[in-house]
Scaffold this motif. Structure first.
Motif, PDB file in Angstrom:
ATOM      1  N   ALA A  25     -56.880  21.707  13.497  1.00 53.67           N
ATOM      2  CA  ALA A  25     -57.864  21.999  12.445  1.00 53.67           C
ATOM      3  C   ALA A  25     -57.791  21.008  11.290  1.00 53.67           C
ATOM      4  CB  ALA A  25     -57.646  23.415  11.922  1.00 53.67           C
ATOM      5  N   HIS A  26     -56.665  20.290  11.161  1.00 54.66           N
ATOM      6  CA  HIS A  26     -56.468  19.406  10.009  1.00 54.66           C
ATOM      7  C   HIS A  26     -56.305  17.937  10.386  1.00 54.66           C
ATOM      8  CE1 HIS A  26     -55.862  23.212   8.066  1.00 54.66           C
ATOM      9  NE2 HIS A  26     -54.666  23.406   8.572  1.00 54.66           N
ATOM     10  N   ARG A  27     -56.025  17.649  11.661  1.00 54.11           N
ATOM     11  CA  ARG A  27     -55.594  16.298  12.027  1.00 54.11           C
ATOM     12  C   ARG A  27     -56.608  15.230  11.637  1.00 54.11           C
ATOM     13  NH1 ARG A  27     -53.873  12.321  11.812  1.00 54.11           N
ATOM     14  NH2 ARG A  27     -52.609  11.062  13.231  1.00 54.11           N
ATOM     15  N   ASP A  28     -57.894  15.545  11.702  1.00 60.54           N
ATOM     16  CA  ASP A  28     -58.889  14.513  11.400  1.00 60.54           C
ATOM     17  C   ASP A  28     -59.028  14.243   9.906  1.00 60.54           C
ATOM     18  OD1 ASP A  28     -60.114  16.846  10.638  1.00 60.54           O
ATOM     19  OD2 ASP A  28     -61.959  16.530  11.798  1.00 60.54           O
ATOM     20  N   ARG A  29     -58.272  14.954   9.064  1.00 59.24           N
ATOM     21  CA  ARG A  29     -58.325  14.708   7.620  1.00 59.24           C
ATOM     22  C   ARG A  29     -57.434  13.545   7.206  1.00 59.24           C
ATOM     23  NH1 ARG A  29     -57.889  20.163   4.191  1.00 59.24           N
ATOM     24  NH2 ARG A  29     -57.965  18.541   2.587  1.00 59.24           N
ATOM     25  N   PHE A  30     -56.561  13.106   8.129  1.00 58.43           N
ATOM     26  CA  PHE A  30     -55.608  12.056   7.780  1.00 58.43           C
ATOM     27  C   PHE A  30     -55.725  10.890   8.754  1.00 58.43           C
ATOM     28  CE2 PHE A  30     -53.860  16.105   6.408  1.00 58.43           C
ATOM     29  CZ  PHE A  30     -53.620  15.855   5.064  1.00 58.43           C
ATOM     30  N   GLY A  31     -55.365   9.719   8.242  1.00 63.89           N
ATOM     31  CA  GLY A  31     -55.257   8.565   9.115  1.00 63.89           C
ATOM     32  C   GLY A  31     -53.941   8.646   9.855  1.00 63.89           C
ATOM     33  N   ALA A  32     -52.974   7.828   9.441  1.00 62.37           N
ATOM     34  CA  ALA A  32     -51.654   7.863  10.062  1.00 62.37           C
ATOM     35  C   ALA A  32     -50.792   8.942   9.413  1.00 62.37           C
ATOM     36  CB  ALA A  32     -50.983   6.505   9.925  1.00 62.37           C
ATOM     37  N   ILE A  33     -50.028   9.648  10.243  1.00 61.86           N
ATOM     38  CA  ILE A  33     -48.947  10.527   9.777  1.00 61.86           C
ATOM     39  C   ILE A  33     -47.685   9.960  10.410  1.00 61.86           C
ATOM     40  CG2 ILE A  33     -47.969  12.846   9.742  1.00 61.86           C
ATOM     41  CD1 ILE A  33     -50.799  13.941  10.172  1.00 61.86           C
ATOM     42  N   THR A  34     -46.769   9.458   9.579  1.00 61.78           N
ATOM     43  CA  THR A  34     -45.601   8.750  10.096  1.00 61.78           C
ATOM     44  C   THR A  34     -44.327   9.367   9.537  1.00 61.78           C
ATOM     45  OG1 THR A  34     -46.881   6.696  10.162  1.00 61.78           O
ATOM     46  CG2 THR A  34     -44.482   6.510  10.393  1.00 61.78           C
ATOM     47  N   VAL A  35     -43.384   9.685  10.444  1.00 57.75           N
ATOM     48  CA  VAL A  35     -42.075  10.199  10.062  1.00 57.75           C
ATOM     49  C   VAL A  35     -41.079   9.051  10.109  1.00 57.75           C
ATOM     50  CG1 VAL A  35     -40.210  11.801  10.648  1.00 57.75           C
ATOM     51  CG2 VAL A  35     -42.609  12.489  10.988  1.00 57.75           C
ATOM     52  N   TYR A  36     -40.368   8.821   8.999  1.00 63.80           N
ATOM     53  CA  TYR A  36     -39.349   7.777   8.916  1.00 63.80           C
ATOM     54  C   TYR A  36     -37.972   8.433   8.975  1.00 63.80           C
ATOM     55  CZ  TYR A  36     -43.201   4.768   7.539  1.00 63.80           C
ATOM     56  OH  TYR A  36     -44.383   4.073   7.524  1.00 63.80           O
ATOM     57  N   GLN A  37     -37.154   8.003   9.942  1.00 64.18           N
ATOM     58  CA  GLN A  37     -35.880   8.643  10.210  1.00 64.18           C
ATOM     59  C   GLN A  37     -34.800   7.593  10.455  1.00 64.18           C
ATOM     60  OE1 GLN A  37     -34.713  11.867  10.318  1.00 64.18           O
ATOM     61  NE2 GLN A  37     -32.725  10.964  10.813  1.00 64.18           N
ATOM     62  N   ARG A  38     -33.676   7.698   9.742  1.00 57.86           N
ATOM     63  CA  ARG A  38     -32.573   6.791  10.020  1.00 57.86           C
ATOM     64  C   ARG A  38     -31.907   7.216  11.334  1.00 57.86           C
ATOM     65  NH1 ARG A  38     -28.223   8.559   5.265  1.00 57.86           N
ATOM     66  NH2 ARG A  38     -27.481  10.471   6.277  1.00 57.86           N
ATOM     67  N   GLY A  39     -31.370   6.227  12.042  1.00 63.38           N
ATOM     68  CA  GLY A  39     -30.736   6.522  13.311  1.00 63.38           C
ATOM     69  C   GLY A  39     -31.744   6.791  14.409  1.00 63.38           C
ATOM     70  N   TRP A  40     -31.264   7.404  15.487  1.00 59.46           N
ATOM     71  CA  TRP A  40     -32.017   7.487  16.740  1.00 59.46           C
ATOM     72  C   TRP A  40     -32.444   8.890  17.129  1.00 59.46           C
ATOM     73  CZ3 TRP A  40     -26.893   7.241  15.952  1.00 59.46           C
ATOM     74  CH2 TRP A  40     -26.097   8.186  16.575  1.00 59.46           C
ATOM     75  N   ARG A  41     -32.231   9.893  16.256  1.00 58.33           N
ATOM     76  CA  ARG A  41     -32.595  11.252  16.647  1.00 58.33           C
ATOM     77  C   ARG A  41     -33.134  12.024  15.454  1.00 58.33           C
ATOM     78  NH1 ARG A  41     -26.716  14.359  17.344  1.00 58.33           N
ATOM     79  NH2 ARG A  41     -25.830  13.587  15.382  1.00 58.33           N
ATOM     80  N   LEU A  42     -33.752  13.155  15.742  1.00 51.89           N
ATOM     81  CA  LEU A  42     -34.332  14.020  14.733  1.00 51.89           C
ATOM     82  C   LEU A  42     -33.449  15.243  14.527  1.00 51.89           C
ATOM     83  CD1 LEU A  42     -38.030  13.979  16.022  1.00 51.89           C
ATOM     84  CD2 LEU A  42     -37.089  12.634  14.120  1.00 51.89           C
ATOM     85  N   GLY A  43     -33.674  15.933  13.406  1.00 52.24           N
ATOM     86  CA  GLY A  43     -33.010  17.213  13.194  1.00 52.24           C
ATOM     87  C   GLY A  43     -32.255  17.352  11.900  1.00 52.24           C
ATOM     88  N   GLY A  44     -31.854  16.235  11.258  1.00 51.88           N
ATOM     89  CA  GLY A  44     -31.075  16.370  10.031  1.00 51.88           C
ATOM     90  C   GLY A  44     -29.794  17.143  10.275  1.00 51.88           C
ATOM     91  N   LYS A  45     -29.534  18.145   9.431  1.00 49.57           N
ATOM     92  CA  LYS A  45     -28.322  18.960   9.591  1.00 49.57           C
ATOM     93  C   LYS A  45     -28.342  19.761  10.890  1.00 49.57           C
ATOM     94  CE  LYS A  45     -28.694  20.964   5.495  1.00 49.57           C
ATOM     95  NZ  LYS A  45     -29.656  20.120   4.763  1.00 49.57           N
ATOM     96  N   GLY A  46     -29.525  19.939  11.463  1.00 47.05           N
ATOM     97  CA  GLY A  46     -29.633  20.697  12.705  1.00 47.05           C
ATOM     98  C   GLY A  46     -29.628  19.834  13.950  1.00 47.05           C
ATOM     99  N   ALA A  47     -29.420  18.536  13.800  1.00 39.98           N
ATOM    100  CA  ALA A  47     -29.475  17.649  14.961  1.00 39.98           C
ATOM    101  C   ALA A  47     -28.351  17.943  15.937  1.00 39.98           C
ATOM    102  CB  ALA A  47     -29.402  16.186  14.506  1.00 39.98           C
ATOM    103  N   SER A  48     -28.643  17.797  17.209  1.00 41.85           N
ATOM    104  CA  SER A  48     -27.608  17.857  18.239  1.00 41.85           C
ATOM    105  C   SER A  48     -27.923  16.803  19.284  1.00 41.85           C
ATOM    106  CB  SER A  48     -27.540  19.247  18.888  1.00 41.85           C
ATOM    107  OG  SER A  48     -28.632  19.452  19.767  1.00 41.85           O
TER     108      SER A  48
END
Length: 681
Positions: free
Chosen positions: A27-50
């Motif tokens: 419902a919202h995706r066409d309201r934005f151009g690029a949505i980019t997540v910047y993450q150090r290292g090679w995995r996602l999750g922060g404190k919850g990463a495994s």
């Protein structure tokens, strides 16, 4: 950039990904151009990463269990698995639905140390028909219904004291068939019914009636205390149950007396008060305040200033709110445990769906600094350190590997996708102190690379990357100096015998209140099917331990040396724990029971990195949190369990709520649009 705004999300933990989730909804995706997540290292999750280590075993940052009142987090995961549609798209995956990913875990206990002996007290919280994340179930939950559930829980606890048992069977369902009750239970029930009648009224007449009913409740509690005093003093298990009765009764009494159920603002004002002081004010005895049960509550929320177990700290308003939600608002089960690593069943599925929606991920991108524009009202630039370059012909890094049919994050970066020295695989790329030379420095420019920013990095790290903001904005200085965090330590053990063979009589429990070092323990046998160990050394039980950790900031800022020393401290604590304390829990344990043959074959962590530390809710800190929509900069919103989200506690639910609120702000919605929860302010 095109005509549509581009969004830069700084941080790939649960809050940042929750913001990406809502912003990228169809419902919202066409309201934005690029949505980019910047993450150090090679995995996602922060404190919850495994990730997956040797023998495909799951290696976590710590003990992760979800409470049954995490409605927003479960709603997101249910939507995620619906969108993923693995029964159709990946029929071979062992985890296809959210019901495959989470299993009920209703046995919860504490360890009590009395007369020189440690003993477990285990309560079974009866499961109910609700499912966490159900909109309809949420709509039916009212403060009055919560009081009914409290009355029922108190009755069950009082009735359980009539049996010489070390635990209790509890239910918060108001629909359970009636049974014969003791005089003490009947008195408490009658007082509870009166409380229901006036708890949510208003006006001077209601206030007078409320005072009278509170007085009647005090008399009923005194009657129960007198009637059950002998058994609770003489019978060990009854003593633990009595402490729970008194604490719940005091919370109910104080909530009505102080009008907390009428207004979230009233409850919030109490966050300057220590929870223990508040319950003492409303009648908790010293025995209950000093009880293992109450100490266990602080252990679960890492409520120890500086990691010191003798310096307990938790805001009273939040303590009341979380106690009510945890004990009385759970859906389905008290706890839910994941059937694989959090990276496997939460972050990998989210990554797959977000990628399919067109969200971009820039791995190996470390945020170094945010820069304020000349007008003082916007973020003008973001400096990033690019830790590794992609290999020839690659336009993105694909982070997942297959482990027995399940997409997972590996324990090291995938070198075949990088143009980097192979030694990079052994570098701490996720740590603030990593000294590996960057492949390049990159500067994102407002109006060129981004239009909006979602800042999803915790205050302990913000102190390093937001120096301009901290130096020029008092609210940012207050945030990083007053919203404190604590280091944690964790230990995972894989054992060749099952728990009963090792002498533990309560399989699948989650326990707290044990010795300092590793005071909280979870039995995790549901993970056995997810780990592809070789037949010759396959575990039959898995135990996770965690604790707050008294790790101060390094005096000279030498993080690398500090991390090495603190990791060695955790290793020494783990060795001492296995030698001196583990046999209390598992009487037949010997070092030979460990898969791999010794402690060095197990897994432990010192979570001392600024981004890995647990955000606390110490008394007096609440007022320094910033709402997701009040960064002070026109083009930036905030996301994280450190924000003022309406549930200001370090947990996955607060992270999800904050991320959704940040997205709502960018979408021009009310901050609580499509967010489940009561008493939000």
């Amino acid at each position: 950039m095109g005509d549509k705004p581009a969004v830069a999300i700084l941080g790939g933990g649960m809050a940042g990904l929750s913001a990406a989730w809502r912003l990228s909804e169809p419902a919202h995706r066409d309201r934005f151009g690029a949505i980019t997540v910047y993450q150090r290292g090679w995995r996602l999750g922060g404190k919850g990463a495994s990730s997956r280590g040797v023998n495909g075993r799951i290696e976590e940052h710590g003990l992760h269990v979800w409470l049954g009142h995490y409605d927003n987090a479960f709603r997101l995961m249910r939507d995620c698995y619906d969108a993923l549609d693995r029964p159709r798209t990946n029929a071979a995956a062992p985890v296809k639905t959210w019901e495959d990913a989470f299993v009920p875990a209703s046995d919860v206990g504490i360890f009590d140390h009395h007369d020189g002996v440690w003993r477990p007290w285990v309560a079974h919280f009866a499961e109910n028909q609700g499912l966490p994340g159900d909109d309809a179930a949420h709509d039916q939950e009212t403060p009055r219904e919560t009081m009914r559930r409290a009355s029922r829980l108190l009755q069950d606890l009082v009735e359980s004291l009539r049996e010489d048992e070390p635990g209790a069977v509890l239910s918060t369902s108001p629909d359970t068939a009636p049974r014969q009750r003791s005089t003490a239970a009947a008195s408490l029930l009658a007082a509870g019914v009166m409380l229901e009648g006036v708890a949510f009224a208003s006006g001077p007449i209601a206030a007078r009636a409320g005072a009278e009913v509170v007085a009647a409740f005090d008399l009923a509690l005194a009657e129960v205390r007198e009637a059950l005093g002998a058994i609770s003093a003489d019978v060990w298990g009854a003593r633990q149950t009595w402490h729970m009765i008194e604490l719940i009764a005091v919370i109910v009494r104080g909530s009505v007396a102080d009008g907390l159920m009428q207004s979230a603002a009233t409850a919030r004002a109490l966050n300057d008060v220590e929870f223990l002081d508040w319950i003492a004010r409303h009648g908790a005895t010293k025995a209950t305040i000093d009880s293992t049960y109450v100490r266990g509550l602080y252990d679960l929320v890492f409520g120890h200033a500086g990691g010191d177990p003798d310096r307990r700290g938790f805001g009273a308003g939040l303590g009341v709110l979380l106690s009510i939600r945890t004990l009385l608002d759970y859906k389905g089960a008290f706890f839910w445990k994941m059937t694989a690593g959090m990276g496997d069943v939460v972050f990998a599925p989210m990554y797959e769906v977000l990628r399919a929606r067109g969200v971009d991920f820039e791995f190996f991108h470390r945020v170094d600094a945010l820069h304020i524009g000349s007008d003082g009202t916007t973020i003008d630039a973001i400096t990033l350190g690019c830790q590794a370059a992609l290999g020839d012909g690659r336009d993105r890094y694909e982070p997942l590997v297959d482990v027995d049919g399940l997409p997972c994050f590996p324990a090291q970066p995938l070198l075949d996708q990088l143009d980097a020295d192979p030694a990079i695989a052994h570098e701490p790329l996720e740590a603030a102190w990593c000294s590996w030379p960057d492949a390049e420095q990159r500067v994102l420019r407002a109006g060129v690379d981004f239009d909006r920013v979602v800042f999803a990095i915790p205050p302990a790290m913000a102190a390093h990357v937001c120096t301009e903001l901290v130096a020029t904005r008092p609210e940012w200085s207050d945030l990083v100096h007053n919203v404190t965090s604590v280091a944690t330590q964790s230990l995972q053990l894989w054992m060749r015998a099952d728990e009963r063979e090792l002498g533990w009589l309560y399989p699948r429990t989650t326990m707290t209140g044990y010795v300092d070092g590793f005071d909280t323990w979870a039995s995790m046998p549901q993970l056995l099917a997810a780990e592809p160990w070789p037949d010759g050394d396959r575990p039959r039980s898995i135990a996770y331990f965690c604790n707050s950790f008294d790790s101060a900031w390094p005096p000279a800022g030498d993080w690398a040396e500090h991390a090495e020393k603190e990791t060695a401290r955790v290793r020494a604590t783990a060795e001492r724990f296995c030698r001196d304390d583990l046999r209390v829990l598992l009487p037949k344990f010997t070092p030979d029971a460990l898969c791999g043959g010794d402690l060095d074959a197990q897994y432990w962590r010192a979570n001392v990195d600024p981004s890995d530390r647990y955000v606390q809710s110490l008394p007096g800190s609440d007022k320094y949190r910033l709402r997701p929509d009040e960064s002070g900069f026109d083009n930036m919103v905030l996301a994280g369990d450190w924000t003022d989200s309406g549930l200001n506690a370090g947990c996955i639910e607060a992270a999800v709520m904050s991320g959704l609120e940040a997205a709502n702000a960018l979408l021009g919605r009310h901050r609580f649009h499509r967010i489940l929860g009561r008493w939000l302010v």
